[in-house]
Design a protein around this motif. Structure first.
Motif, PDB file in Angstrom:
ATOM      1  N   GLN A 275       1.105  -1.621  -0.311  1.00 22.09           N
ATOM      2  CA  GLN A 275      -0.139  -0.382   0.131  1.00 22.09           C
ATOM      3  C   GLN A 275       0.565   1.259   0.410  1.00 22.09           C
ATOM      4  N   ASP A 276       2.013   1.280   0.193  1.00 20.63           N
ATOM      5  CA  ASP A 276       3.238   2.758   0.940  1.00 20.63           C
ATOM      6  C   ASP A 276       3.363   2.554  -0.788  1.00 20.63           C
ATOM      7  N   LEU A 297      -8.309  -2.642  -3.408  1.00 19.73           N
ATOM      8  CA  LEU A 297      -9.554  -1.965  -3.376  1.00 19.73           C
ATOM      9  C   LEU A 297     -10.450  -2.108  -2.813  1.00 19.73           C
ATOM     10  N   ARG A 298     -10.232  -3.104  -2.193  1.00 20.90           N
ATOM     11  CA  ARG A 298     -11.395  -3.413  -0.913  1.00 20.90           C
ATOM     12  C   ARG A 298     -11.514  -2.623   0.120  1.00 20.90           C
ATOM     13  N   SER A 299      -9.603  -2.197   0.316  1.00 17.97           N
ATOM     14  CA  SER A 299      -9.115  -1.617   1.943  1.00 17.97           C
ATOM     15  C   SER A 299      -8.351  -0.671   0.965  1.00 17.97           C
ATOM     16  N   GLY A 300      -9.536  -0.015   0.697  1.00 14.60           N
ATOM     17  CA  GLY A 300      -9.170   1.858  -0.768  1.00 14.60           C
ATOM     18  C   GLY A 300      -7.677   2.670  -0.208  1.00 14.60           C
ATOM     19  N   LYS A 305      -7.748   4.980  -5.772  1.00  9.10           N
ATOM     20  CA  LYS A 305      -8.804   5.730  -5.601  1.00  9.10           C
ATOM     21  C   LYS A 305      -9.507   5.913  -7.081  1.00  9.10           C
ATOM     22  N   ASN A 306      -8.613   6.678  -8.051  1.00  8.19           N
ATOM     23  CA  ASN A 306      -9.582   7.247  -8.723  1.00  8.19           C
ATOM     24  C   ASN A 306      -8.989   6.670  -9.698  1.00  8.19           C
ATOM     25  N   ALA A 337     -15.065  -0.805  -9.427  1.00  4.35           N
ATOM     26  CA  ALA A 337     -14.008   0.445  -9.493  1.00  4.35           C
ATOM     27  C   ALA A 337     -13.792   1.295 -10.312  1.00  4.35           C
ATOM     28  N   ILE A 338     -13.735   0.650 -11.379  1.00  2.00           N
ATOM     29  CA  ILE A 338     -13.384   1.504 -12.902  1.00  2.00           C
ATOM     30  C   ILE A 338     -14.536   1.769 -13.747  1.00  2.00           C
TER      31      ILE A 338
END
Length: 579
Positions: A275-276, A297-300, A305-306, A337-338
């Protein structure tokens, strides 16, 4: 005298009772039960069953009597109720029949409408009837674009960037293969179109080793050459980690000199660290498996995000295998998400822009509306023919490209490279299968560049050990000939990579594995494939033998079959494939 009178009275009573009984026996019995009892008590003895019984049986006898009485009473009530209902029903039916006949609309016996025949994993272009049914709704599916295997064009005629062309030439790519010849002009034309209109998606079906990876890497790199701000513009979804590394190498080869950020997501790295990296690194291209992408995607994860704003390309390689996986419902998660509806953020955006200058508001509005859509590229050597599996991807006016002749694919499901030679090795008993394998290796001199497939990790491990023990002791093979197992259970990810790397360099001569390495393994030196165990599906057979005869090189495949059922299965596979 008293006795004579009483006797006469008794006789007279008896005669009168007899006459009465002749007229109405039931009435006489009910009115004079005591006289009958007197007569019975005087003229007859008590029946045997009325004799006193033992006390221990008296309780059971009482129970049986109670049950019999209740049963008789129930039968009587039921019959009485049925007679009453029958009497009432006759009068009611007579009065209501006329009304019901007047109000009822009589209909004929018309069968229910039957659903249309469901499409399975079959070639719907085989049937003219199916063509007519789907011509209007799935014209793109029943009328694909067929490209001959012989189609070639020089990369220099495609108008590629000078650096891209230089990278291709430096790595030996001068002319495009058939699938590249068909796909590249379509995608390169869309790259130069800045219109926000949706672009057609691409579905490509081509044999293994035909250059499908390069068919999507080149246009993606071309579209990112002029990018200024790094954002996630392309996501490549693959089924295995081996494929992830291979595709990354192709991207790095073609994008050399452009400074593109290419990131692979893999389970070996800690999720938090990944993630980092996504947040700081800001990749242009993300290569991953569907499960890992769904986790982010589920962890945001901030870096993803975009996607609904930034993403331009979604590539699904080995699509048939990925679409058969329901793990984490990855298709729905990624597509949502897309294609996230940006209208939900309109109010927030307006509130923020009210405090800014009018020109910022105008720019924000244009940015929301003037947005190019995500173009989906779906590739496979055994692309599914089931529209139900493709529907979840929400493909838009796709162009289906099949690398084969039209008349050939009308009666065949799959294709294998033309330079591939296939052989069947019949065996009478499975107990001697290892000996037949050793004999095949000896007779055909298969001492290097050999890939052997089994159906289980245990079988692969045993066979590897047998090969290493028997090769020198029995058959006198060279000491440099060695075998290794490339399975997940026997080796970790690092060990498996090392084995495949040494195999590609010739340091390991024979590799034994399962279908896990049958997808996308691209080692040009492989010349021989042996199916020690027959695959369980036609698709897996195509992918197994497709590890050789890649990029127009020659290759040979052998399949060992023991029982009659295995022979039938092999010929069923063979008859469904064009060669």
């Amino acid at each position: 005298e008293d006795s004579s009178d009483s006797s006469s009275d008794d006789s007279s009573d008896g005669s009168s009772s007899e006459s009465d009984s002749d007229e109405d026996t039931e009435v006489t019995v009910e009115e004079t039960p005591e006289d009958n009892m007197d007569i019975d008590s005087e003229n007859s003895q008590a029946p045997e069953e009325l004799q006193p019984i033992d006390a221990k049986h008296a309780i059971y006898l009482d129970k049986f009597k109670n049950v019999a009485e209740k049963l008789q009473l129930s039968i009587f009530k039921t019959e009485k109720r049925e007679r009453a209902q029958a009497i009432l029903g006759e009068t009611k039916d007579e009065s209501s029949d006329a009304d019901e006949d007047a109000n009822t609309v009589k209909a004929g016996l018309i069968p229910f409408a039957q659903p249309a025949e469901l499409l399975g994993d079959q070639d719907i272009t085989n049937s003219n009837k199916n063509k007519d049914n789907f011509k209007s709704t799935l014209k793109w599916f029943v009328d694909p674009i067929y490209v001959s295997n012989a189609e070639r064009i020089p990369f220099s005629t495609l108008g590629l960037h000078a650096k891209v062309l230089k990278n291709l030439t430096r790595n030996g790519f001068v002319e495009s293969f058939a699938v590249q010849t068909a796909v590249l002009p379509l995608l390169l034309k869309d790259i130069r179109n800045i219109s926000p209109d949706k672009r057609s998606d691409i579905l490509a079906n081509a044999a293994t080793g035909s250059g499908k990876t390069l068919a999507y890497v080149v246009p993606i790199v071309e579209s990112l050459i002029d990018r200024v701000v790094p954002r996630t513009r392309a996501i490549i979804i693959l089924p295995t980690k081996v494929l992830i590394q291979q595709v990354r190498q192709v991207f790095e080869m073609i994008s050399s000199g452009f400074g593109l950020n290419i990131l692979t997501l893999r389970s070996e790295r800690a999720f938090k660290d990944e993630q980092d990296v996504l947040t700081r690194f800001k990749p242009d291209v993300v290569i991953c498996t569907p499960g890992r992408l769904v986790d982010h995607l589920r962890s945001g994860t901030e870096g993803l995000k975009n996607l609904h704003k930034d993403l331009k390309w979604l590539v699904i390689d080995e699509a048939d295998r990925l679409l058969n996986q329901s793990f984490q419902e990855w298709v729905d998660v990624i597509i949502n998400a897309i294609e996230k509806n940006t209208n939900t953020n309109t109010n927030t955006t307006n509130n923020e822009t009210n405090n800014s200058a009018n020109n910022d508001s105008i720019i924000s509005t244009i940015d929301r509306r003037w947005k190019t859509s995500v173009q989906k590229l779906i590739y496979s050597a055994t692309l599914t023919r089931d529209p139900g599996k493709l529907s979840g991807l929400k493909i838009h006016e796709p162009k289906v490209i099949i690398v084969a002749d039209n008349d050939i694919m009308n009666d065949k499901e799959f294709t294998v490279p033309e330079s591939l030679s296939e052989n069947l090795v019949p065996i009478k008993s499975s107990s001697v299968k290892p000996l037949h394998l050793f004999e095949l290796i000896w007779q055909e001199n298969l001492t290097s560049d050999v890939l052997i497939f089994t159906n289980s990790n245990e079988s692969a491990a045993r066979l590897t050990r047998l090969l290493n023990i028997m090769q020198d002791m029995v058959y006198g093979l060279s000491e440099t000939t060695s075998a290794a197992t490339a399975t997940t259970e026997q080796n970790g990810s690092a060990a498996r990579k090392r084995i495949l790397r040494e195999f590609s360099k010739g340091q390991i001569n024979i590799v034994v594995g399962t279908d896990l390495i049958a997808r996308g393994l691209d080692i040009a030196s492989i010349r021989h494939v042996i199916n020690y165990d027959l695959p369980t599906s036609k698709r897996e057979y195509v992918h197994r033998v497709g590890r050789t005869a890649r990029a127009n090189h020659e290759g040979r495949a052998w399949s060992l079959a023991c029982s009659r059922s295995e022979h039938k299965w092999f010929w069923k596979i063979s008859n469904s494939i064009h060669r």
